[in-house]
Motif scaffolding. Structure first.
Motif, PDB file in Angstrom:
ATOM      1  N   ASP A 222       0.852  -1.185   0.000  1.00 21.61           N
ATOM      2  CA  ASP A 222       0.000   0.000   0.000  1.00 21.61           C
ATOM      3  C   ASP A 222       0.891   1.239   0.000  1.00 21.61           C
ATOM      4  N   TRP A 223       0.647   2.133  -0.968  1.00 20.09           N
ATOM      5  CA  TRP A 223       1.560   3.263  -1.161  1.00 20.09           C
ATOM      6  C   TRP A 223       1.430   4.350  -0.108  1.00 20.09           C
ATOM      7  N   SER A 224       0.542   4.166   0.863  1.00 25.25           N
ATOM      8  CA  SER A 224       0.529   5.072   2.010  1.00 25.25           C
ATOM      9  C   SER A 224       1.779   4.888   2.873  1.00 25.25           C
ATOM     10  N   HIS A 225       2.522   3.806   2.660  1.00 28.96           N
ATOM     11  CA  HIS A 225       3.759   3.552   3.395  1.00 28.96           C
ATOM     12  C   HIS A 225       4.962   4.269   2.787  1.00 28.96           C
ATOM     13  N   ALA A 226       4.789   4.914   1.662  1.00 27.55           N
ATOM     14  CA  ALA A 226       5.906   5.578   0.990  1.00 27.55           C
ATOM     15  C   ALA A 226       5.871   7.078   1.223  1.00 27.55           C
ATOM     16  N   PRO A 227       6.996   7.673   1.610  1.00 25.52           N
ATOM     17  CA  PRO A 227       7.026   9.127   1.805  1.00 25.52           C
ATOM     18  C   PRO A 227       6.787   9.866   0.499  1.00 25.52           C
ATOM     19  N   PRO A 228       6.301  11.091   0.567  1.00 25.40           N
ATOM     20  CA  PRO A 228       6.164  11.902  -0.644  1.00 25.40           C
ATOM     21  C   PRO A 228       7.516  12.035  -1.343  1.00 25.40           C
ATOM     22  N   GLY A 229       7.513  11.893  -2.656  1.00 26.88           N
ATOM     23  CA  GLY A 229       8.752  12.032  -3.416  1.00 26.88           C
ATOM     24  C   GLY A 229       9.574  10.762  -3.522  1.00 26.88           C
ATOM     25  N   ALA A 230       9.123   9.688  -2.883  1.00 33.33           N
ATOM     26  CA  ALA A 230       9.867   8.432  -2.965  1.00 33.33           C
ATOM     27  C   ALA A 230       9.868   7.899  -4.398  1.00 33.33           C
ATOM     28  N   ILE A 231      10.977   7.258  -4.771  1.00 35.80           N
ATOM     29  CA  ILE A 231      11.112   6.630  -6.083  1.00 35.80           C
ATOM     30  C   ILE A 231      10.762   5.151  -5.962  1.00 35.80           C
ATOM     31  N   ALA A 232       9.891   4.668  -6.832  1.00 37.65           N
ATOM     32  CA  ALA A 232       9.517   3.256  -6.868  1.00 37.65           C
ATOM     33  C   ALA A 232      10.374   2.540  -7.906  1.00 37.65           C
ATOM     34  N   TYR A 233      10.994   1.434  -7.498  1.00 31.47           N
ATOM     35  CA  TYR A 233      11.918   0.703  -8.367  1.00 31.47           C
ATOM     36  C   TYR A 233      11.555  -0.779  -8.268  1.00 31.47           C
ATOM     37  N   ASP A 234      11.163  -1.359  -9.393  1.00 33.28           N
ATOM     38  CA  ASP A 234      10.780  -2.773  -9.429  1.00 33.28           C
ATOM     39  C   ASP A 234      11.764  -3.510 -10.327  1.00 33.28           C
ATOM     40  N   ILE A 235      12.431  -4.548  -9.813  1.00 29.62           N
ATOM     41  CA  ILE A 235      13.411  -5.264 -10.625  1.00 29.62           C
ATOM     42  C   ILE A 235      12.775  -6.338 -11.507  1.00 29.62           C
ATOM     43  N   VAL A 236      11.471  -6.581 -11.362  1.00 28.91           N
ATOM     44  CA  VAL A 236      10.772  -7.543 -12.219  1.00 28.91           C
ATOM     45  C   VAL A 236      10.802  -7.049 -13.666  1.00 28.91           C
ATOM     46  N   THR A 237      11.015  -7.968 -14.609  1.00 27.07           N
ATOM     47  CA  THR A 237      11.076  -7.584 -16.025  1.00 27.07           C
ATOM     48  C   THR A 237       9.979  -8.227 -16.880  1.00 27.07           C
ATOM     49  N   ASP A 238       9.160  -9.072 -16.299  1.00 26.41           N
ATOM     50  CA  ASP A 238       8.064  -9.696 -17.048  1.00 26.41           C
ATOM     51  C   ASP A 238       6.837  -9.786 -16.146  1.00 26.41           C
TER      52      ASP A 238
END
Length: 292
Positions: A222-238
């Protein structure tokens, strides 16, 4: 496993894993070989855990073999088959690139950490009052990411299904600093946590797990756990554009997909295998190829 005959035919490298059909590495390396006009090949080879010893025994004596990349689940198990591993791989405790060194003795390194950091370099060159990363997952890829971000001065929150495993991983790879281990389920439900002023801070939320990959369960975050301005990085490629990244954009966050790390780590391996830097000026075209 298909094994080319020993000899001095066309040079080749490959990626090994179990499974291996999902790997995009042959497309990446093949694209670069074509652009540079190098007469060599890069292929995928299915190798089970029981087949590692035989694989390396055969490849070691094949003069056309320039090395291999290593994917799940072998990044730790391959170490016992190598003559040496460098300081980077030793610190991470995992190997993703193997090559024949002097007298065909097998050496290992790890390009995952540098590949992961590549799209963050602009931010990392800046001064920050505080850096924090929430890392989701405790597998082989997480090892490289934990080590890389600890080296860059991040305070880490490592989340896994087994918090004790997360704690042990932090103690091993990032023994200095006040890092935290937590249950992955903690991030599934909304929170009303009041984030402080994040001006001058760098925050990351990294999916370092296979959750959200095609054929895998979804990642509950849930993105309420991320501070404002945080960068989301997902290493999944498929898929490349995962549900995790889509939800992050909806919540107003900048996103980085798994092709960033995949291409970055492959570039370092390519130079090791084929003696030339890949033509990174064609990255846009390469990304289009990989997302068709």
């Amino acid at each position: 496993m298909t094994t080319p005959s020993t000899g001095s035919g066309q040079a080749y490298a490959e990626v090994i894993g179990d499974p291996i059909v999902q790997s995009k590495s042959p497309a990446i390396h093949g694209f670069w070989l074509g652009k540079l006009g190098i007469d060599a090949d890069y292929r995928a080879c299915h190798v089970s855990s029981d087949g590692l010893a035989e694989y390396f025994r055969r490849r070691k004596d094949d003069l056309a073999w320039r090395g291999c990349n290593v994917t799940m689940p072998h990044k730790q198990a391959v170490q016992e088959h190598l003559y040496s591993i460098d300081q980077v791989a030793s610190a991470i405790g995992a190997v993703n690139t193997i090559y024949p060194a002097f007298d065909r003795l097998l050496a290992g390194t790890n390009t995952d950490a540098a590949g992961f950091l590549e799209p963050l370099r602009e931010e990392l060159y800046q001064h920050h009052l505080f850096r924090m990363a929430r890392i989701l997952g405790t597998g082989g890829a997480a090892r490289a990411i934990v080590a890389a971000l600890a080296e860059e001065g991040f305070t880490l929150v490592l989340a896994g299904r087994d918090p004790a495993k997360a704690r042990a991983l932090l103690d091993e790879l990032a023994p200095h600093g006040e890092h935290h281990a937590i249950d992955l389920a903690h991030f599934a439900d909304p929170t009303d946590f009041p984030f402080d002023d994040r001006e001058g801070c760098l925050d990351l939320v990294v999916n370092a797990s296979p959750l959200g990959m095609r054929g895998q369960p979804a990642l509950a975050f849930d993105w309420s756990h991320a501070p404002p301005g945080a960068i989301a990085y997902d290493i999944v490629t498929d898929p490349v554009d995962t549900a995790f990244l889509k939800a992050a954009r909806t919540a107003g966050h900048r996103t980085l997909d798994g092709l960033n790390m995949l291409i970055g780590q492959a570039a370092l391996a390519f130079e090791r295998f084929f003696g030339q830097a890949p033509p990174r000026e064609h990255d846009t075209e390469l990304r289009e190829l990989l997302t068709r």
